[in-house]
Design an enzyme around this catalytic site. Structure first.
Site, PDB file in Angstrom:
ATOM      1  N   ASP A  46      10.513 -58.325  25.190  1.00  0.00           N
ATOM      2  CA  ASP A  46      10.004 -58.783  26.608  1.00  0.00           C
ATOM      3  C   ASP A  46       9.140 -60.172  26.627  1.00  0.00           C
ATOM      4  O   ASP A  46       8.613 -60.516  25.551  1.00  0.00           O
ATOM      5  CB  ASP A  46       9.293 -57.780  27.405  1.00  0.00           C
ATOM      6  CG  ASP A  46      10.378 -56.965  28.303  1.00  0.00           C
ATOM      7  OD1 ASP A  46      11.439 -57.018  27.962  1.00  0.00           O
ATOM      8  OD2 ASP A  46       9.741 -55.952  28.700  1.00  0.00           O
ATOM      9  N   LYS A  68      11.660 -60.991  31.472  1.00  0.00           N
ATOM     10  CA  LYS A  68      12.099 -61.041  32.837  1.00  0.00           C
ATOM     11  C   LYS A  68      10.741 -61.615  33.659  1.00  0.00           C
ATOM     12  O   LYS A  68       9.900 -60.676  33.453  1.00  0.00           O
ATOM     13  CB  LYS A  68      12.590 -59.732  33.353  1.00  0.00           C
ATOM     14  CG  LYS A  68      13.701 -59.377  32.672  1.00  0.00           C
ATOM     15  CD  LYS A  68      14.076 -57.669  33.071  1.00  0.00           C
ATOM     16  CE  LYS A  68      14.377 -57.566  34.515  1.00  0.00           C
ATOM     17  NZ  LYS A  68      15.784 -58.114  34.890  1.00  0.00           N
ATOM     18  N   MET A 182       1.683 -56.571  38.813  1.00  0.00           N
ATOM     19  CA  MET A 182       2.497 -57.772  39.302  1.00  0.00           C
ATOM     20  C   MET A 182       2.704 -57.979  40.703  1.00  0.00           C
ATOM     21  O   MET A 182       3.600 -58.171  41.428  1.00  0.00           O
ATOM     22  CB  MET A 182       4.171 -57.382  38.817  1.00  0.00           C
ATOM     23  CG  MET A 182       4.236 -57.016  37.295  1.00  0.00           C
ATOM     24  SD  MET A 182       5.695 -56.287  37.240  1.00  0.00           S
ATOM     25  CE  MET A 182       5.303 -54.683  37.514  1.00  0.00           C
TER      26      MET A 182
END
Length: 266
Positions: A46, A68, A182
């Protein structure tokens, strides 16, 4: 150490290990994660996996980026999972390496379910989540007997990218400490929502950028000013947001800033 490593199960060809890389500092890897890095044929990793961790792979390990990042072109989750299945069916030892912990807002559960549906053997290796390790490196205890005996972990966006549809009223009133992953994009909306449901505008907030790395920065503010102060800082994700009285313990417990300052002097 050698005896411990010998007891770690073999990484079998045709299997997938879903492994948490922790919040950034390579020293926070588990021994299982370290051994998986050494044995893997293919590493699918990631965006938040640091270069120091990638350097721990074997000399013949193939590295495939599957990061991502919000607002940027990214691999689709279905494509990532299908790639894991394809590699495993080719007889590879496949290491799926995720920042933090695979099962804490890491979509590891989705990948594991799909692997199970395709009869692909898999193993899950937990990692230190940024909501635990990131707070510790920022000098903020996740719990303390004088402040809180409960914590709420939230993601800052749902599957569509919007603010998650959770019970904000009960979270605002009932959770002494809130840890948001996030959530930087929606920090103003989230803070306004919490205040609107009765959270004190003066409640302490810390925003931790690039937690546990040498680039770590922490903005300490309050709920009513958090969005403004984050913009003024000019700092960019990845970031973790912590709301609650435990933030006030940071001045006494900020060991990592002292460590970084000493390292720069040396």
């Amino acid at each position: 150490m050698d005896r411990i490593l010998k007891n770690i199960p073999a990484f079998e060809p045709g299997s997938v290990w879903l492994v948490g890389a922790g919040p950034g500092d390579a020293g926070l890897l588990t021994l299982y994660a370290y051994e998986a890095l050494r044995q893997a044929d293919v590493l699918v990793y990631d965006a938040l996996v640091g270069k120091d961790i990638l350097r721990l792979t074997g000399p013949d390990t193939l590295l495939e980026y599957a990061g991502k990042r919000g607002g940027k072109p990214s691999a689709k989750q279905q494509d990532i999972t299908e790639r894991l299945i394809t590699l495993a069916k080719e007889g590879k030892k496949v290491l799926r390496l995720k920042g933090g912990d695979p099962y804490i807002f890491g979509r590891g559960g989705e990948e594991a379910l799909t692997l199970a549906a395709h009869n692909i053997p898999f193993r899950v290796i937990p990692g230190i989540s940024s909501g635990v390790g990131g707070l510790a490196y920022a000098g903020i205890p996740l719990t303390h007997r004088d402040t809180n005996s409960a914590v709420t972990f939230l993601t800052g966006h749902d599957a569509t990218g919007d603010v998650p549809n959770v019970d904000w009223e009960h979270i605002a009133k009932g959770s002494p400490v809130i840890v948001l992953y996030m959530a930087l994009k929606h920090i103003e909306i989230i803070c306004d929502r919490l205040i609107g449901f009765g959270r004190s505008p003066d409640d302490s907030v810390a925003v931790i950028f690039k937690a546990t790395t040498e680039d770590q920065k922490v903005v300490v503010t309050d709920l009513k000013n958090a969005a403004r102060d984050v913009v003024a800082s000019g700092l960019k994700p990845p970031a973790l947001i912590v709301i609650g009285e435990v933030v006030k313990l940071r001045p006494q417990l900020d060991w990592f800033s002292h460590f970084l300052n000493q390292a720069k002097k040396n």
